[in-house]
Scaffold this motif. Structure first.
Motif, short mmCIF file in Angstrom:
data_model
loop_
_atom_site.label_atom_id
_atom_site.label_comp_id
_atom_site.label_asym_id
_atom_site.label_seq_id
_atom_site.Cartn_x
_atom_site.Cartn_y
_atom_site.Cartn_z
N VAL A 30 70.68 91.47 66.17
CA VAL A 30 69.72 92.51 66.53
C VAL A 30 69.34 93.32 65.29
N GLU A 31 70.32 93.61 64.44
CA GLU A 31 70.04 94.33 63.19
C GLU A 31 69.13 93.49 62.29
N GLU A 32 69.39 92.19 62.26
CA GLU A 32 68.56 91.29 61.46
C GLU A 32 67.13 91.27 61.99
N GLN A 33 66.99 91.32 63.30
CA GLN A 33 65.66 91.33 63.90
C GLN A 33 64.88 92.57 63.44
N ARG A 34 65.53 93.73 63.46
CA ARG A 34 64.86 94.95 62.99
C ARG A 34 64.49 94.83 61.52
N ALA A 35 65.38 94.24 60.72
CA ALA A 35 65.10 94.08 59.29
C ALA A 35 63.94 93.12 59.07
N LEU A 36 63.87 92.06 59.87
CA LEU A 36 62.78 91.10 59.74
C LEU A 36 61.44 91.74 60.09
N VAL A 37 61.43 92.51 61.16
CA VAL A 37 60.20 93.15 61.60
C VAL A 37 59.71 94.14 60.55
N SER A 38 60.64 94.84 59.91
CA SER A 38 60.23 95.84 58.92
C SER A 38 60.19 95.27 57.50
N SER A 39 60.43 93.99 57.35
CA SER A 39 60.42 93.32 56.04
C SER A 39 61.36 94.00 55.05
N ASP A 40 62.52 94.40 55.53
CA ASP A 40 63.55 95.03 54.70
C ASP A 40 64.44 93.91 54.14
N PHE A 41 64.05 93.39 52.97
CA PHE A 41 64.73 92.22 52.42
C PHE A 41 66.18 92.49 52.03
N GLU A 42 66.47 93.70 51.58
CA GLU A 42 67.86 94.05 51.26
C GLU A 42 68.72 94.02 52.51
N ALA A 43 68.20 94.56 53.59
CA ALA A 43 68.94 94.57 54.86
C ALA A 43 69.10 93.14 55.38
N GLU A 107 73.65 85.11 74.97
CA GLU A 107 72.98 86.27 74.40
C GLU A 107 72.76 86.09 72.89
N LEU A 108 73.78 85.57 72.21
CA LEU A 108 73.65 85.32 70.77
C LEU A 108 72.61 84.26 70.49
N GLN A 109 72.60 83.20 71.28
CA GLN A 109 71.62 82.13 71.09
C GLN A 109 70.21 82.67 71.26
N GLU A 110 69.98 83.49 72.27
CA GLU A 110 68.65 84.06 72.50
C GLU A 110 68.23 84.97 71.34
N ALA A 111 69.16 85.77 70.83
CA ALA A 111 68.84 86.66 69.70
C ALA A 111 68.50 85.83 68.46
N GLN A 112 69.25 84.78 68.23
CA GLN A 112 68.99 83.94 67.06
C GLN A 112 67.65 83.20 67.21
N GLU A 113 67.31 82.79 68.41
CA GLU A 113 66.02 82.13 68.63
C GLU A 113 64.86 83.11 68.39
N ARG A 114 65.03 84.38 68.79
CA ARG A 114 63.99 85.39 68.51
C ARG A 114 63.83 85.55 67.00
N ASN A 115 64.95 85.60 66.29
CA ASN A 115 64.88 85.75 64.85
C ASN A 115 64.24 84.53 64.19
N ALA A 116 64.54 83.36 64.70
CA ALA A 116 63.93 82.15 64.15
C ALA A 116 62.42 82.17 64.35
N ARG A 117 61.97 82.63 65.51
CA ARG A 117 60.52 82.73 65.76
C ARG A 117 59.88 83.74 64.81
N LEU A 118 60.56 84.86 64.56
CA LEU A 118 60.04 85.85 63.61
C LEU A 118 59.92 85.25 62.22
N LEU A 119 60.94 84.52 61.79
CA LEU A 119 60.91 83.90 60.47
C LEU A 119 59.80 82.86 60.36
#
Length: 160
Positions: A30-43, A107-119
């Motif tokens: 979930v934290e990674e998702q927020r970082a991806l959305v805000s393009s916070d590369f350090e995070a 729940e973890l699989q769904e979160a990772q799939e959301r992150n993969a779609r964002l990437l």
């Protein structure tokens, strides 16, 4: 208390630690998702490293669980297969933990799939911008099924 009961209690304790690890992985996703959305590369880098560390810890727990199952004489046993023996040994929490872990894994699989779609979306957007800046329009597929870039009117003049 028998040796088998003691081993089953150890397996239950280990399952509880694995469940905590899954919860941490979900929080990282979930934290990674927020970082991806805000393009916070350090995070993104920080969270990715933390996820890798947690995944390695989970692998160690999984190996330990395998060793415990081997000590029970059931190295290939699933948690479901161990339920009757665990309940007979007075460990009803085994059932609850198994169900919670399964839910956490989904729940973890769904979160990772959301992150993969964002990437994937970010990569496609970057590719589109690069093509537009380089004077190419979006790629199309030719008769052979391969991508073909076609010349377009770009933003950047190549003659400048």
């Amino acid at each position: 208390m028998s040796d088998r009961t003691s081993i089953l209690e150890s397996v239950l304790d280990l399952l509880l630690r694995e469940e905590e690890g899954l919860s941490r992985l979900i929080a990282f996703a979930v934290e990674e998702q927020r970082a991806l959305v805000s393009s916070d590369f350090e995070a993104i880098d920080r969270v990715s490293a933390a996820m890798q560390t947690e995944a390695e810890a989970m692998e160690r727990l999984e190996r330990d669980r395998g060793a415990m199952l081997e000590a029970l004489g059931q190295p290939e046993a699933t948690l479901e297969a161990l339920l009757p023996e665990a309940i007979a040994a007075g460990l009803p929490a085994f059932t609850e933990v198994r169900l919670r872990m399964a839910a956490r894994a989904v729940e973890l699989q769904e979160a990772q799939e959301r992150n993969a779609r964002l990437l994937l979306g970010a990569v496609k957007l970057q590719e589109r911008w690069m093509n537009m800046l380089g004077g190419l329009t979006s790629s199309t597929y030719g008769a052979a099924g391969k991508q073909q870039l076609r010349p377009g009117r770009g933003i950047v003049s190549r003659s400048a």
